[in-house]
Design a protein around this motif. Structure first.
Motif, PDB file in Angstrom:
ATOM      1  N   HIS A 228      -6.922 -17.854  27.210  1.00  0.00           N
ATOM      2  CA  HIS A 228      -5.728 -16.900  27.122  1.00  0.00           C
ATOM      3  C   HIS A 228      -4.741 -18.200  26.747  1.00  0.00           C
ATOM      4  O   HIS A 228      -4.462 -19.443  27.407  1.00  0.00           O
ATOM      5  CB  HIS A 228      -5.440 -16.230  28.119  1.00  0.00           C
ATOM      6  N   TRP A 229      -3.394 -17.135  25.909  1.00  0.00           N
ATOM      7  CA  TRP A 229      -2.979 -17.995  25.440  1.00  0.00           C
ATOM      8  C   TRP A 229      -2.261 -18.699  26.226  1.00  0.00           C
ATOM      9  O   TRP A 229      -1.547 -19.838  26.306  1.00  0.00           O
ATOM     10  CB  TRP A 229      -1.380 -17.316  24.591  1.00  0.00           C
ATOM     11  N   ASP A 230      -1.475 -17.428  27.477  1.00  0.00           N
ATOM     12  CA  ASP A 230      -0.814 -18.069  28.705  1.00  0.00           C
ATOM     13  C   ASP A 230      -1.046 -19.626  29.576  1.00  0.00           C
ATOM     14  O   ASP A 230      -0.240 -20.381  30.503  1.00  0.00           O
ATOM     15  CB  ASP A 230      -0.150 -17.816  29.986  1.00  0.00           C
ATOM     16  N   HIS A 231      -2.237 -19.566  28.719  1.00  0.00           N
ATOM     17  CA  HIS A 231      -3.231 -21.421  29.639  1.00  0.00           C
ATOM     18  C   HIS A 231      -3.107 -22.379  29.378  1.00  0.00           C
ATOM     19  O   HIS A 231      -4.529 -23.414  29.593  1.00  0.00           O
ATOM     20  CB  HIS A 231      -4.467 -20.708  30.535  1.00  0.00           C
ATOM     21  N   ILE A 232      -3.992 -22.355  27.723  1.00  0.00           N
ATOM     22  CA  ILE A 232      -3.322 -23.390  26.697  1.00  0.00           C
ATOM     23  C   ILE A 232      -2.152 -23.580  25.945  1.00  0.00           C
ATOM     24  O   ILE A 232      -2.152 -24.806  24.842  1.00  0.00           O
ATOM     25  CB  ILE A 232      -5.067 -22.782  25.210  1.00  0.00           C
ATOM     26  N   GLN A 233      -1.310 -22.776  26.102  1.00  0.00           N
ATOM     27  CA  GLN A 233      -0.454 -23.323  25.072  1.00  0.00           C
ATOM     28  C   GLN A 233       0.487 -24.037  25.092  1.00  0.00           C
ATOM     29  O   GLN A 233       1.187 -24.948  23.488  1.00  0.00           O
ATOM     30  CB  GLN A 233       0.538 -21.516  24.578  1.00  0.00           C
ATOM     31  N   GLY A 234       0.545 -25.266  26.286  1.00  0.00           N
ATOM     32  CA  GLY A 234       1.033 -26.089  26.179  1.00  0.00           C
ATOM     33  C   GLY A 234       0.039 -27.786  25.384  1.00  0.00           C
ATOM     34  O   GLY A 234       0.851 -28.993  25.354  1.00  0.00           O
ATOM     35  N   VAL A 235      -0.796 -26.693  25.677  1.00  0.00           N
ATOM     36  CA  VAL A 235      -1.954 -28.221  24.586  1.00  0.00           C
ATOM     37  C   VAL A 235      -1.005 -28.962  23.108  1.00  0.00           C
ATOM     38  O   VAL A 235      -1.065 -30.352  23.292  1.00  0.00           O
ATOM     39  CB  VAL A 235      -2.936 -27.381  24.455  1.00  0.00           C
ATOM     40  N   PRO A 236      -0.829 -28.081  22.236  1.00  0.00           N
ATOM     41  CA  PRO A 236      -0.511 -28.684  21.323  1.00  0.00           C
ATOM     42  C   PRO A 236       1.066 -29.689  21.689  1.00  0.00           C
ATOM     43  O   PRO A 236       1.404 -30.541  20.831  1.00  0.00           O
ATOM     44  CB  PRO A 236       0.042 -27.516  20.267  1.00  0.00           C
ATOM     45  N   PHE A 237       1.651 -29.205  22.644  1.00  0.00           N
ATOM     46  CA  PHE A 237       3.353 -30.120  22.846  1.00  0.00           C
ATOM     47  C   PHE A 237       3.261 -30.943  24.266  1.00  0.00           C
ATOM     48  O   PHE A 237       3.955 -31.471  24.960  1.00  0.00           O
ATOM     49  CB  PHE A 237       3.469 -28.377  23.334  1.00  0.00           C
ATOM     50  N   PHE A 238       1.728 -31.226  24.519  1.00  0.00           N
ATOM     51  CA  PHE A 238       1.352 -32.394  25.511  1.00  0.00           C
ATOM     52  C   PHE A 238       1.124 -34.302  25.246  1.00  0.00           C
ATOM     53  O   PHE A 238       0.001 -33.750  24.408  1.00  0.00           O
ATOM     54  CB  PHE A 238      -0.211 -31.398  26.530  1.00  0.00           C
ATOM     55  N   ALA A 239       2.055 -33.963  25.472  1.00  0.00           N
ATOM     56  CA  ALA A 239       1.932 -35.864  25.004  1.00  0.00           C
ATOM     57  C   ALA A 239       1.815 -36.515  24.965  1.00  0.00           C
ATOM     58  O   ALA A 239       0.803 -37.193  23.770  1.00  0.00           O
ATOM     59  CB  ALA A 239       3.243 -36.205  25.104  1.00  0.00           C
ATOM     60  N   PRO A 240       0.466 -36.753  26.472  1.00  0.00           N
ATOM     61  CA  PRO A 240      -0.081 -37.551  26.425  1.00  0.00           C
ATOM     62  C   PRO A 240      -1.550 -37.799  25.507  1.00  0.00           C
ATOM     63  O   PRO A 240      -2.651 -37.965  25.651  1.00  0.00           O
ATOM     64  CB  PRO A 240      -0.591 -37.182  27.963  1.00  0.00           C
ATOM     65  N   LEU A 241      -1.981 -36.803  25.383  1.00  0.00           N
ATOM     66  CA  LEU A 241      -3.253 -35.862  24.032  1.00  0.00           C
ATOM     67  C   LEU A 241      -2.081 -36.899  22.574  1.00  0.00           C
ATOM     68  O   LEU A 241      -3.737 -36.935  21.909  1.00  0.00           O
ATOM     69  CB  LEU A 241      -3.134 -34.615  23.697  1.00  0.00           C
ATOM     70  N   PHE A 242      -1.243 -37.209  21.942  1.00  0.00           N
ATOM     71  CA  PHE A 242      -1.199 -37.508  21.468  1.00  0.00           C
ATOM     72  C   PHE A 242      -0.624 -39.575  21.553  1.00  0.00           C
ATOM     73  O   PHE A 242      -0.526 -39.847  19.944  1.00  0.00           O
ATOM     74  CB  PHE A 242       0.661 -37.633  20.445  1.00  0.00           C
ATOM     75  N   ALA A 243      -1.019 -39.699  22.970  1.00  0.00           N
ATOM     76  CA  ALA A 243      -0.910 -41.153  23.079  1.00  0.00           C
ATOM     77  C   ALA A 243      -1.955 -42.395  22.464  1.00  0.00           C
ATOM     78  O   ALA A 243      -2.945 -41.883  23.344  1.00  0.00           O
ATOM     79  CB  ALA A 243      -0.013 -41.173  24.314  1.00  0.00           C
TER      80      ALA A 243
END
Ligand code: ZN
Ligand code: ZN
Length: 620
Positions: A75-90
């Motif tokens: 559900h959104w309130d549990h994954i919405q931060g994924v695209p904004f979670f900086a360590p996933l881009f590093a």
């Protein structure tokens, strides 16, 4: 174990003047073990701030660039931060992402859905970090030094709760979840069935982070929406002996003052309960950090019990569900939803057809309307069980508009599904009933220093000796004190369980180690209480459960020698489900320690290996 809340809000982020203290970000909790393992629970909008702090090397000197993200559901309130979670881009970070096996599309597909170009400029395959995806069912596995257990929660989507054990502490994260039995929403009433299973999942936790979105008044207007009341969370935590309860998934309509009022009200309600003395209750607040010190230093780091990582293929395909609902439209809608998971559905309109269908071929699950046909569901269920048309382990679910437990056991109803329910709610429940059957019996793992343990056991010189009154009087007393039909002192040898003293089970002197419940106690070196074996996937299909002695309740206390070897267990067995309260657990410990003393007394006084002479101790 260090725990930090980064998002405590349910449903949607609500920044603003009214949410400054408890925070406006949605679900995200960080956990570090002393050895530095990083686990992130859920990735709502709170993950944004966590990601920034993880990327700041000065704030976290010496930290490894490796993390594990455990998602309860998508559900959104549990994954919405994924695209904004900086360590996933590093590129120098490595991440393992875990979530319940979703049945419709993989975890990666689901996460990439919210990153399609219409919504977000970067696709999931363009994330810079090394990412591995894992899909979970119920069970247990290890993440570095952390032992993780998963259990299905009661929500509108298939949702997992997580129990993390490390450094002698246990943290349970149970969000989003609704009481299985609605009558528990006000924090009162007997805890049975799936709620009892949920309580076992919380057992002895140092911290339970629990869904508490609705007050009881709100809950009764939103039954089936998949959220708990603070009263339910506290009621189960008290029964489970948890030390701290953090209320979370705060309703987005709630300001700080209202959360304060909810916490205060709950504290005073709990304080006035006879069992309410020991627990600390608070509202989880964004930015709040807790250090859980190993309050149970003897708490073992469990060897892996059974794997929760789904590797057995889609567990639902090929299952067959018999659906007997009176309302044709409801039946058709639910049937269509279940068929979408690859499950075969036979919809029937009366009880004769239920019996015919179940006779014709194996069913994995039967769902019956309480008032179906002339016979009604309970009578049909009784016939299915009594005539052996359905095995006792095939779940029969009966829909009802009232809560009923008394008839359940005698009729063989596995569980009641309370009306009203939505199709997605019923489908989520059906999925978890079916998935649970994928793995229903587990052998205990070997203990870490198995040869030392075996040597210590054999040096006691007790194996294959006749019964002795000094042990028999303890099992006899245990059976009487706890009102159980069976009490045993059992020793776990290399490949067998050998019973030194038995009350109520004289016909069995030994079993194979693999079916032994006590072997689990030995492996975990800690007391083990199984309130209802049929609801516990480690034991539901154990031959000692499905056949004689038909263990339904089990409580075992480990027999640990002074030098540290755990050689066996003092255990209580019943043929009906039950609980052991705190006083009972203390009493079991007292008796277990007495057995431990007797084991040592023998070791101290007996000359080595003169088994034949020992028969004079026999009492028959
Ligand atoms: Zn939620
Ligand atoms: Zn949810």
């Amino acid at each position: 174990m260090r725990v930090i809340f980064h998002g405590t809000r349910g449903s949607i982020a609500v920044p603003g003047q009214n949410t400054l203290r408890y925070g406006g970000n949605t679900a995200c909790v960080e956990m570090h073990s002393a050895a530095g393992t990083l686990i992130v629970l859920d990735s709502g909008t709170g993950a944004f701030g966590l990601g920034r702090s993880l990327m700041d090397p000065s704030a976290r000197p010496g930290m490894t660039r490796r993390g594990h993200l455990l998602i309860t559901h998508t559900h959104w309130d549990h994954i919405q931060g994924v695209p904004f979670f900086a360590p996933l881009f590093a590129p120098d970070w490595e991440w393992d992402l875990y979530a319940p096996r979703g049945l419709v599309g993989s975890l990666k597909e689901t996460l990439s859905g919210q990153m399609q170009s219409s919504y977000f400029p970067i696709a999931i395959d363009q994330l810079g970090a090394t990412i591995r995806y894992h899909e979970l069912v119920e069970g247990a596995f290890d993440i570095e030094d952390v032992h993780v257990r998963t259990q299905y929660l009661n929500h509108t989507a298939l949702t997992l709760g997580y129990r993390l054990e490390v450094d002698g502490s246990a943290l349970v994260y149970a969000c989003d979840h609704e009481p299985f039995s609605r009558q528990l929403a006000e924090g009162e009433g007997p805890i049975v069935g799936s709620d009892l299973r949920h309580a076992s999942f919380l057992a002895d936790a140092d911290l339970v982070v629990h869904d508490a979105q609705y007050t009881p008044d709100e809950y009764f207007k939103r039954v089936g929406w998949g959220h708990s009341t603070p009263q339910y969370a506290a009621h189960l935590c008290l029964a489970a002996g948890a030390r701290r309860l953090a209320l979370t998934h705060h309703d987005p309509n709630r300001g700080d003052a209202e959360v304060d009022a909810i916490v205060e009200k709950l504290r005073s309600e709990v304080a006035s309960r006879p069992d309410g003395g020991d627990i600390e209750i608070f509202g989880a607040a964004e930015g709040q950090a807790l250090e859980l010190v190993g309050e149970a230093p003897g708490r073992p780091r469990h060897a892996d019990t059974f794997s929760a990582v789904a590797s057995v293929g889609p567990a639902l395909v090929g299952h067959s569900v018999v659906l007997g609902l009176s309302d044709d439209a409801e039946c058709a809608e639910l049937a269509e939803a279940i068929r979408a998971d690859g499950v075969k559905v036979t919809a029937v309109a009366d009880t004769d057809a239920v019996l015919r269908t179940c006779r014709a071929g194996p069913a994995s699950l039967v769902v019956l309307d309480e008032h179906l046909g002339d016979m009604g569901a309970v009578q049909t269920c009784r016939t299915l069980r009594r005539e052996g048309i359905l095995d006792g382990d095939v779940p029969i679910i009966v829909t009802t508009s009232r809560h009923e437990t008394a008839e359940t056991r005698t009729a063989g109803v596995t569980e009641w599904l309370e009306r009203p329910f939505s199709t997605i709610y019923a489908r989520a429940r059906i999925r978890s009933w079916l998935l649970r059957q994928a793995c229903r019996w587990l052998r205990a793992p070997l203990s870490l220093e198995e040869d030392v343990r075996i040597a210590a056991l054999r040096s006691l010189d007790l194996l294959d000796t006749p019964p002795e009154e000094r042990f028999d009087q303890i099992t006899r007393r245990a059976a009487a004190l706890f009102d159980v039909p069976i009490a045993l002192v059992s020793l776990i040898d290399e490949d067998r369980q050998w019973i030194k003293s038995s009350y109520g089970l004289s016909e069995i002197r030994s079993t194979s180690r693999e079916v032994s419940f006590c072997a689990h106690v030995v492996a975990q070196r800690a007391p083990m209480i199984v309130p209802d074996t049929l609801l516990d996937d480690r034991f539901a299909e154990n031959p000692m459960v499905t056949g004689g002695p038909r263990i339904r309740f089990y409580a075992g206390f480990p027999l640990i020698l002074p030098e540290g070897a755990c050689v066996g267990s003092l255990c209580l067995i019943d043929n009906r489900p039950r609980q052991l309260d705190k006083a009972g657990a203390r009493l079991l410990r007292d008796l277990g320690e007495k057995v431990g003393e007797e084991l040592c007394a023998r070791a101290a006084t007996s000359p080595p290996r003169k088994r034949a002479k020992r028969s004079r101790d026999a009492t028959g």
